[in-house]
Scaffold this motif. Structure first.
Motif, PDB file in Angstrom:
ATOM      1  N   SER A 187      -3.700  -4.282  -2.361  1.00  0.00           N
ATOM      2  CA  SER A 187      -3.209  -3.232  -1.474  1.00  0.00           C
ATOM      3  C   SER A 187      -2.547  -2.106  -2.273  1.00  0.00           C
ATOM      4  CB  SER A 187      -2.210  -3.813  -0.471  1.00  0.00           C
ATOM      5  OG  SER A 187      -1.142  -4.465  -1.149  1.00  0.00           O
ATOM      6  N   TYR A 188      -1.811  -2.466  -3.323  1.00  0.00           N
ATOM      7  CA  TYR A 188      -1.162  -1.446  -4.156  1.00  0.00           C
ATOM      8  C   TYR A 188      -2.193  -0.562  -4.835  1.00  0.00           C
ATOM      9  CZ  TYR A 188       1.362   0.675  -8.044  1.00  0.00           C
ATOM     10  OH  TYR A 188       1.875   1.586  -8.946  1.00  0.00           O
ATOM     11  N   ILE A 242       0.828  -1.203   0.000  1.00  0.00           N
ATOM     12  CA  ILE A 242       0.000   0.000   0.000  1.00  0.00           C
ATOM     13  C   ILE A 242       0.865   1.257   0.000  1.00  0.00           C
ATOM     14  CG2 ILE A 242      -0.214   0.145   2.521  1.00  0.00           C
ATOM     15  CD1 ILE A 242      -3.123   1.060   2.039  1.00  0.00           C
ATOM     16  N   LYS A 243       2.058   1.138   0.627  1.00  0.00           N
ATOM     17  CA  LYS A 243       2.976   2.274   0.619  1.00  0.00           C
ATOM     18  C   LYS A 243       3.469   2.560  -0.794  1.00  0.00           C
ATOM     19  CE  LYS A 243       4.692   1.654   5.351  1.00  0.00           C
ATOM     20  NZ  LYS A 243       5.897   1.397   6.195  1.00  0.00           N
ATOM     21  N   HIS A 244       3.690   1.513  -1.573  1.00  0.00           N
ATOM     22  CA  HIS A 244       4.112   1.700  -2.959  1.00  0.00           C
ATOM     23  C   HIS A 244       3.019   2.370  -3.771  1.00  0.00           C
ATOM     24  CE1 HIS A 244       7.061  -1.952  -2.484  1.00  0.00           C
ATOM     25  NE2 HIS A 244       7.471  -0.859  -1.855  1.00  0.00           N
ATOM     26  N   GLY A 245       1.773   1.978  -3.507  1.00  0.00           N
ATOM     27  CA  GLY A 245       0.665   2.608  -4.195  1.00  0.00           C
ATOM     28  C   GLY A 245       0.532   4.072  -3.836  1.00  0.00           C
ATOM     29  N   LEU A 246       0.680   4.386  -2.556  1.00  0.00           N
ATOM     30  CA  LEU A 246       0.617   5.779  -2.116  1.00  0.00           C
ATOM     31  C   LEU A 246       1.740   6.598  -2.744  1.00  0.00           C
ATOM     32  CD1 LEU A 246      -0.168   5.213   1.675  1.00  0.00           C
ATOM     33  CD2 LEU A 246      -1.733   6.138  -0.037  1.00  0.00           C
ATOM     34  N   ARG A 247       2.929   6.006  -2.800  1.00  0.00           N
ATOM     35  CA  ARG A 247       4.080   6.702  -3.385  1.00  0.00           C
ATOM     36  C   ARG A 247       3.860   6.978  -4.871  1.00  0.00           C
ATOM     37  NH1 ARG A 247       8.847   2.856  -4.158  1.00  0.00           N
ATOM     38  NH2 ARG A 247       7.389   2.261  -5.805  1.00  0.00           N
ATOM     39  N   ILE A 278      -6.511   5.787  -3.132  1.00  0.00           N
ATOM     40  CA  ILE A 278      -6.757   6.619  -1.951  1.00  0.00           C
ATOM     41  C   ILE A 278      -6.090   7.979  -2.079  1.00  0.00           C
ATOM     42  CG2 ILE A 278      -6.234   6.849   0.511  1.00  0.00           C
ATOM     43  CD1 ILE A 278      -6.669   3.825   0.748  1.00  0.00           C
ATOM     44  N   ILE A 279      -4.800   7.992  -2.404  1.00  0.00           N
ATOM     45  CA  ILE A 279      -4.074   9.260  -2.468  1.00  0.00           C
ATOM     46  C   ILE A 279      -4.592  10.122  -3.628  1.00  0.00           C
ATOM     47  CG2 ILE A 279      -2.227   8.334  -3.906  1.00  0.00           C
ATOM     48  CD1 ILE A 279      -1.819  10.875  -1.047  1.00  0.00           C
ATOM     49  N   GLY A 309      -3.887   1.832  -2.428  1.00  0.00           N
ATOM     50  CA  GLY A 309      -3.030   2.970  -2.105  1.00  0.00           C
ATOM     51  C   GLY A 309      -3.011   3.993  -3.218  1.00  0.00           C
TER      52      GLY A 309
END
Length: 233
Positions: free
Chosen positions: A122-123, A2-7, A129-130, A126
């Protein structure tokens, strides 16, 4: 993941903020309250569809006109969703695919497909969402304080979305000759539909669908994927 998706979604969110800022200004200028403009963006997340819908509402159009307009403009998302469902992992089923359908946009689709591997739930969340927060926040900011900025500045903010999409496509065009050829074909078809008088009745939504299908079809015929490439995906 999910952090990779947010990034990966941060550039999309920044681009969406500026475009949504312009939408917020336009919505309030068309008679919407700030919360109505925000509600439109939170319930839709589609720039072209929202601008077209706002035009229908400002002109006191009928519900049938609104439904048909949105169907035509947003029909391309069904093609993107079908393509993405072939790339998602095994956990991306049921209600999660419904969420995928809501969050799909041109930019999110492009970034997801460029990951070069199976798209994890999850990706993708993320990434959505952002981007969603950027779109909603931009609309709210434009609706509340957009009138503070000079008109030339607020109008120029709309260019950011196109610049962002170009930045997504150009690296793939430079790295892969087949992609470059397909993009060129799509550009030629787009110009024909836009400037040849006989096609003047074709809407922008249908034009995108026509260009995408024809260009992708030609690319599939000229540059078929090898069995090795198909297994790698």
């Amino acid at each position: 993941m999910i952090k990779h998706g947010l990034r990966d979604g941060v550039p999309i969110a920044l681009g969406y903020f500026s475009v949504a800022f312009s939408f917020g200004i336009l919505a309030v200028g068309s008679g919407c309250a700030w919360w109505q403009a925000l509600l439109i963006s939170m319930a839709n997340m589609t720039s072209a569809g929202q601008y077209a819908g706002l035009t229908v509402m400002a002109g006191a159009g009928t519900l049938i006109e609104m439904a048909f307009t949105q169907f035509v403009i947003n029909l391309r998302y069904s093609l993107m969703s079908i393509s993405l469902t072939q790339r998602v992992d095994d956990k991306f089923k049921g209600k999660y695919r419904a969420l995928l359908g809501f969050g799909i946009t041109d930019e999110i689709f492009a970034v997801s497909m460029n990951t070069g591997k199976s798209i994890r739930r999850s990706y993708f969340f993320g990434l959505i969402i952002i981007s969603y927060l950027g779109w909603a926040a931009g609309t709210l900011a434009g609706a509340i304080c957009g009138n503070i900025l000079p008109e030339v500045v607020s109008s120029a903010l709309g260019i950011a979305l196109f610049g962002m999409f170009v930045a997504i496509v150009v690296p793939e065009v430079k790295a892969h000759r087949p992609v470059a050829i397909v993009v060129i074909i799509a550009m030629i078809l787009s110009c024909i539909l836009r400037y040849v008088p006989i096609f003047s009745a074709v809407s922008s939504g249908f034009a995108i669908i026509i260009c995408s299908i024809i260009a992708a079809g030609i690319g599939a015929v000229l540059f078929p994927a090898s069995p090795e490439e198909t297994e790698a995906e």
